[in-house]
Design a protein around this motif. Structure first.
Motif, PDB file in Angstrom:
ATOM      1  N   GLN A   1      27.082  50.901  53.718  1.00 38.99           N
ATOM      2  CA  GLN A   1      26.283  50.076  52.811  1.00 38.99           C
ATOM      3  C   GLN A   1      25.187  49.369  53.598  1.00 38.99           C
ATOM      4  O   GLN A   1      24.029  49.319  53.167  1.00 38.99           O
ATOM      5  CB  GLN A   1      27.158  49.035  52.105  1.00 38.99           C
TER       6      GLN A   1
ATOM      7  N   ILE B   1      24.553  44.003  43.334  1.00 33.42           N
ATOM      8  CA  ILE B   1      24.628  42.575  43.670  1.00 33.42           C
ATOM      9  C   ILE B   1      25.579  41.854  42.713  1.00 33.42           C
ATOM     10  O   ILE B   1      26.386  41.022  43.135  1.00 33.42           O
ATOM     11  CB  ILE B   1      23.230  41.940  43.643  1.00 33.42           C
TER      12      ILE B   1
ATOM     13  N   ALA C   1      29.232  43.138  43.548  1.00 39.40           N
ATOM     14  CA  ALA C   1      29.686  43.108  44.940  1.00 39.40           C
ATOM     15  C   ALA C   1      30.648  41.946  45.142  1.00 39.40           C
ATOM     16  O   ALA C   1      30.346  40.812  44.804  1.00 39.40           O
ATOM     17  CB  ALA C   1      28.497  42.992  45.889  1.00 39.40           C
ATOM     18  N   SER C   2      31.801  42.268  45.670  1.00 40.30           N
ATOM     19  CA  SER C   2      32.776  41.235  45.987  1.00 40.30           C
ATOM     20  C   SER C   2      33.567  41.693  47.197  1.00 40.30           C
ATOM     21  O   SER C   2      33.816  42.878  47.377  1.00 40.30           O
ATOM     22  CB  SER C   2      33.715  40.992  44.804  1.00 40.30           C
TER      23      SER C   2
ATOM     24  N   ARG D   1      25.983  41.397  50.368  1.00 43.57           N
ATOM     25  CA  ARG D   1      25.324  40.931  49.145  1.00 43.57           C
ATOM     26  C   ARG D   1      23.980  40.266  49.487  1.00 43.57           C
ATOM     27  O   ARG D   1      22.982  40.504  48.809  1.00 43.57           O
ATOM     28  CB  ARG D   1      26.212  39.953  48.393  1.00 43.57           C
ATOM     29  N   GLU D   2      23.963  39.465  50.549  1.00 43.26           N
ATOM     30  CA  GLU D   2      22.723  38.808  50.964  1.00 43.26           C
ATOM     31  C   GLU D   2      21.653  39.829  51.359  1.00 43.26           C
ATOM     32  O   GLU D   2      20.480  39.693  51.022  1.00 43.26           O
ATOM     33  CB  GLU D   2      22.965  37.819  52.106  1.00 43.26           C
TER      34      GLU D   2
ATOM     35  N   ALA E   1      21.480  42.907  50.277  1.00 41.76           N
ATOM     36  CA  ALA E   1      21.052  43.581  49.053  1.00 41.76           C
ATOM     37  C   ALA E   1      20.027  42.719  48.300  1.00 41.76           C
ATOM     38  O   ALA E   1      19.063  43.238  47.726  1.00 41.76           O
ATOM     39  CB  ALA E   1      22.244  43.887  48.161  1.00 41.76           C
ATOM     40  N   ILE E   2      20.223  41.412  48.325  1.00 39.16           N
ATOM     41  CA  ILE E   2      19.260  40.497  47.683  1.00 39.16           C
ATOM     42  C   ILE E   2      17.921  40.558  48.413  1.00 39.16           C
ATOM     43  O   ILE E   2      16.858  40.564  47.776  1.00 39.16           O
ATOM     44  CB  ILE E   2      19.828  39.066  47.632  1.00 39.16           C
TER      45      ILE E   2
END
Length: 173
Positions: free
Chosen positions: A131, A154, A157-158, A165-166, A168-169
Motif C-alpha cells: 500500500q 481513506i 482504512a483501519s 491513511r495519512e 493516502a490523504i
C-alpha cells in the motif's frame, strides 16, 4: 551458455518464429523448474517471445499456484502488455503477497493505460508495505481518476501500518 548474448538472441529469434508452440513449451518448463537461475532465464526468454507469449501468460493468471501467477505478472510486464493494468487486476487482489508485489512492480514499471486507477482500486486488498509503495507511485502520478478509489480507501482504512491513511490523504490532496 548463459553468458553468450549472441546465442541467446538467436535462440529468441527462432523461438518467435514458432510462436504459440514455443510459448506453451516455455511455460511448461517454467512450471516444472526448481532452480532459480534456470527460472530467471526462462522468464527472460518468455519476455522475448513478443505477442505470442501474451495469451499464454494471460491464461496463467487464473492458475491456483501462486508462483505461476507471479511469473505471469513478471512476463506480462516484460512483454509490455498494452492492457496490463486490466489484466493484472485480479493479481493485485491475490491472497499471496509475492503475487501482489510482482503485479505492483509490473504495473508501476510499465505505466500502461489505466495503471493509476487499477492500483488505487487495489489499495484495500494489498499488503501494508505494498500500500505504501502504491501510494508513493500515485502521489507522483497525480491522476484524477484515482480520486473515488482513494476517498473510499481513506474512509474504510483501519488498523494496518501506521501512517497509511495519512499518506493516502496526501495523495488525494
Amino acid at each position: 551458455k548463459p553468458a553468450d548474448v549472441a546465442l541467446s538472441r538467436r535462440f529468441a529469434a527462432l523461438a518467435r518464429m514458432a510462436a504459440a508452440q514455443t510459448a506453451e513449451i516455455v511455460w511448461q518448463l517454467l512450471e516444472q523448474e526448481t532452480a532459480a537461475t534456470s527460472r530467471s532465464r526462462l522468464i527472460r526468454l518468455a519476455g522475448q517471445l513478443g505477442t505470442s507469449g501474451l495469451e499464454a501468460a494471460r491464461s496463467r493468471l487464473a492458475d491456483s499456484r501462486w508462483y505461476v501467477v507471479r511469473n505471469a505478472c513478471n512476463i506480462l510486464g516484460a512483454l509490455g502488455d498494452p492492457d496490463l493494468a486490466a489484466q493484472l487486476g485480479q493479481a493485485l487482489q491475490h491472497s499471496d503477497a509475492r503475487v501482489q508485489q510482482a503485479a505492483v512492480a509490473a504495473i508501476a514499471k510499465s505505466k500502461a493505460a489505466g495503471w493509476c486507477e487499477a492500483m488505487a482500486q487495489a489499495l484495500p486488498h494489498l499488503q501494508p508495505h505494498l500500500q505504501e509503495t502504491v501510494l508513493s507511485e500515485l502521489i507522483v502520478a497525480k491522476d484524477p481518476a484515482t480520486i473515488p478509489s482513494l476517498a473510499g480507501f481513506i474512509m474504510q482504512a483501519s488498523g494496518g501500518k501506521q501512517g497509511i491513511r495519512e499518506k493516502a490523504i496526501q495523495v488525494l490532496g
